[in-house]
Write a protein that holds these residues in place. Structure first.
Motif, short mmCIF file in Angstrom:
data_model
loop_
_atom_site.label_atom_id
_atom_site.label_comp_id
_atom_site.label_asym_id
_atom_site.label_seq_id
_atom_site.Cartn_x
_atom_site.Cartn_y
_atom_site.Cartn_z
N LYS A 119 5.45 -2.65 2.35
CA LYS A 119 6.09 -2.42 1.06
C LYS A 119 5.15 -2.77 -0.08
O LYS A 119 4.96 -1.98 -1.03
CB LYS A 119 7.36 -3.26 0.96
N TRP A 120 4.53 -3.96 -0.02
CA TRP A 120 3.66 -4.39 -1.12
C TRP A 120 2.33 -3.66 -1.12
O TRP A 120 1.74 -3.44 -2.17
CB TRP A 120 3.46 -5.91 -1.07
N MET A 121 1.86 -3.26 0.07
CA MET A 121 0.62 -2.47 0.11
C MET A 121 0.83 -1.13 -0.57
O MET A 121 -0.02 -0.66 -1.33
CB MET A 121 0.17 -2.27 1.56
N LYS A 122 1.98 -0.49 -0.31
CA LYS A 122 2.28 0.79 -0.95
C LYS A 122 2.41 0.62 -2.46
O LYS A 122 1.93 1.46 -3.23
CB LYS A 122 3.55 1.40 -0.38
N ARG A 123 3.07 -0.46 -2.90
CA ARG A 123 3.21 -0.68 -4.34
C ARG A 123 1.85 -0.84 -5.00
O ARG A 123 1.60 -0.29 -6.07
CB ARG A 123 4.06 -1.92 -4.60
N ALA A 124 0.97 -1.61 -4.37
CA ALA A 124 -0.37 -1.79 -4.93
C ALA A 124 -1.11 -0.46 -4.96
O ALA A 124 -1.80 -0.14 -5.94
CB ALA A 124 -1.15 -2.82 -4.11
N ALA A 125 -0.97 0.32 -3.90
CA ALA A 125 -1.63 1.63 -3.84
C ALA A 125 -1.10 2.56 -4.93
O ALA A 125 -1.87 3.25 -5.62
CB ALA A 125 -1.42 2.26 -2.46
N ASP A 126 0.21 2.57 -5.12
CA ASP A 126 0.81 3.45 -6.12
C ASP A 126 0.44 3.03 -7.54
O ASP A 126 0.52 3.84 -8.47
CB ASP A 126 2.33 3.47 -5.97
N HIS A 127 0.04 1.76 -7.71
CA HIS A 127 -0.40 1.29 -9.02
C HIS A 127 -1.92 1.41 -9.21
O HIS A 127 -2.46 0.93 -10.20
CB HIS A 127 0.02 -0.16 -9.23
N GLY A 128 -2.61 2.01 -8.23
CA GLY A 128 -4.02 2.31 -8.41
C GLY A 128 -5.01 1.35 -7.78
O GLY A 128 -6.21 1.45 -8.05
N HIS A 129 -4.57 0.44 -6.92
CA HIS A 129 -5.49 -0.49 -6.26
C HIS A 129 -6.21 0.26 -5.15
O HIS A 129 -5.61 0.69 -4.16
CB HIS A 129 -4.70 -1.67 -5.69
N SER A 130 -7.52 0.42 -5.26
CA SER A 130 -8.27 1.29 -4.36
C SER A 130 -8.26 0.80 -2.91
O SER A 130 -8.13 1.61 -1.98
CB SER A 130 -9.71 1.44 -4.85
N LYS A 131 -8.41 -0.50 -2.70
CA LYS A 131 -8.38 -1.02 -1.33
C LYS A 131 -7.00 -0.82 -0.71
O LYS A 131 -6.88 -0.52 0.49
CB LYS A 131 -8.77 -2.50 -1.31
N ALA A 132 -5.97 -0.99 -1.51
CA ALA A 132 -4.62 -0.76 -1.02
C ALA A 132 -4.41 0.71 -0.68
O ALA A 132 -3.75 1.05 0.31
CB ALA A 132 -3.60 -1.22 -2.06
N GLN A 133 -4.98 1.61 -1.48
CA GLN A 133 -4.88 3.04 -1.19
C GLN A 133 -5.55 3.36 0.13
O GLN A 133 -5.02 4.14 0.94
CB GLN A 133 -5.51 3.84 -2.33
N PHE A 134 -6.70 2.75 0.38
CA PHE A 134 -7.41 2.94 1.64
C PHE A 134 -6.57 2.44 2.81
O PHE A 134 -6.33 3.15 3.79
CB PHE A 134 -8.76 2.23 1.57
N GLU A 135 -6.10 1.21 2.71
CA GLU A 135 -5.37 0.61 3.82
C GLU A 135 -4.01 1.27 4.03
O GLU A 135 -3.55 1.43 5.17
CB GLU A 135 -5.23 -0.90 3.59
N HIS A 136 -3.35 1.67 2.94
CA HIS A 136 -2.08 2.37 3.10
C HIS A 136 -2.31 3.74 3.72
O HIS A 136 -1.51 4.20 4.56
CB HIS A 136 -1.39 2.53 1.74
N GLY A 137 -3.41 4.38 3.35
CA GLY A 137 -3.75 5.65 3.97
C GLY A 137 -3.98 5.52 5.46
O GLY A 137 -3.54 6.36 6.26
N LEU A 138 -4.65 4.44 5.87
CA LEU A 138 -4.87 4.20 7.30
C LEU A 138 -3.54 4.00 8.02
O LEU A 138 -3.34 4.47 9.15
CB LEU A 138 -5.75 2.97 7.49
#
Length: 341
Positions: free
Chosen positions: A262-281
């Motif tokens: 949940k929090w990884m997706k929120r960070a990714a949706d707010h533009g955190h690049s590492k979170a986008q990478f890890e959520h994508g994985l």
């Protein structure tokens, strides 16, 4: 500000990291520190409201006390407080004037409102607002001085704002101490606690990092995780990412893959690049190829090189129409707004 990363795993991959706080210092000939002349309002304001009516507690409040209480108010709050009674309206007039200088200072600093960026004029406006008692102007003046490389002047203004109860001033002062005066680390922690309890999300995040590392305070993963979570709930993007890691690894919080996701997706949706990478994985491992490509493409564009390889592997498994659709989603992506502080 030189970026600091605390702590790191034994494999050398840094997960919990602090935000760069200051931009590269710029040269400027303007010198100033808080002085009696700058704080003319506090020195000259009447000590109490003139002839307050009997039985009116509000109007009897001393001018200087009211001014200190309202020092960190923004314009809407000042306007509301000024409607309480005539005495309050008169007492808060300098702070309302300060808001005008604060507005012009921001225009000159960022080159907005039809004016060209001019740091000297911005600083002059902020100092005029600070002289009228506004801690908001004091903080902006402190930041400009720090960016100029004039650390003593910047710290002086931050400290004055902090002592008047401004959470941003308290947070900035603490970070300045970490940067320039390691001997004042304990004092810096005290200011972070004050700002954190006042709800300042950047201070909450920085305090969590200190507690996670044990810097200037006893190491406590549970307390660090609680402050990460509070900052994340307040909209601080890096705290969202770190909260996800705490849940994922069970550091300070009960391990929960659902909450970590949940929090990884929120960070990714707010533009955190590492979170986008890890959520994508994570999406890739679940078989959601289309969404995985979108997040991995966003991470790649933000500089996460490892994301490009995984993205290219997935693209080979998609049809041409699916690839085009994924790239279109990435092209039209807009990050969710993050907390400004």
């Amino acid at each position: 500000m030189k970026q600091m990363t605390w702590p790191c795993n034994s494999d050398g991959h840094h997960h919990f990291s602090s935000l760069p706080f200051f931009r590269k210092p710029q040269e400027s000939p303007i010198p100033a520190k808080p002085s009696k002349s700058h704080l003319s309002f506090f020195n000259s304001a009447p000590k109490s409201a003139p002839n307050p009516p009997q039985g009116s507690d509000f109007s009897a409040l001393p001018y200087d006390v009211l001014a200190r209480i309202a020092a960190s108010f923004a314009l809407p709050s000042l306007k509301t407080a000024s409607l309480v009674c005539r005495a309050w309206r008169d007492a808060l007039k300098p702070l309302r004037e300060a808001m005008v200088f604060l507005k012009w200072g921001k225009r000159f600093k960022h080159g907005r409102g039809g004016v060209k960026a001019n740091s000297r004029k911005a600083l002059d406006s902020f100092l005029k607002g600070a002289a009228r008692g506004s801690t908001l102007a004091m903080v902006d003046a402190g930041l400009i001085y720090w960016e100029m490389g004039k650390k003593e002047e910047g710290i002086a203004w931050y400290r004055l704002a902090a002592e008047l109860g401004d959470p941003t001033g308290q947070c900035n002062l603490a970070i300045c101490y970490f940067q320039a005066y390691p001997s004042k680390t304990t004092e810096a922690i005290g200011w972070l606690y004050q700002a954190s309890f006042a709800g300042h999300v950047r201070a909450q995040y920085q305090l969590a990092l200190c507690l996670h590392q044990g810097r200037g305070v006893g190491r406590s993963l549970p307390e660090a995780a609680r402050w990460y979570l509070r900052a994340a709930e307040g909209g601080y993007v890096r705290a969202m990412y770190n909260t996800s890691l705490c849940y994922l690894m069970g550091e300070g919080l009960v391990q929960s893959h659902r909450l970590a996701r949940k929090w990884m997706k929120r960070a990714a949706d707010h533009g955190h690049s590492k979170a986008q990478f890890e959520h994508g994985l994570g999406l890739f491992s679940e078989g959601d190829m289309m969404k995985a490509v979108v997040y991995l493409e966003l991470a790649t564009r933000a500089g996460e090189r490892a994301a490009a390889h995984v993205k290219n592997v997935i693209l080979q498994q998609l049809s041409a129409s699916s690839r085009d659709r994924a790239m279109l989603l990435a092209d039209t992506w807009r990050d969710l707004p993050a907390h400004p502080s």
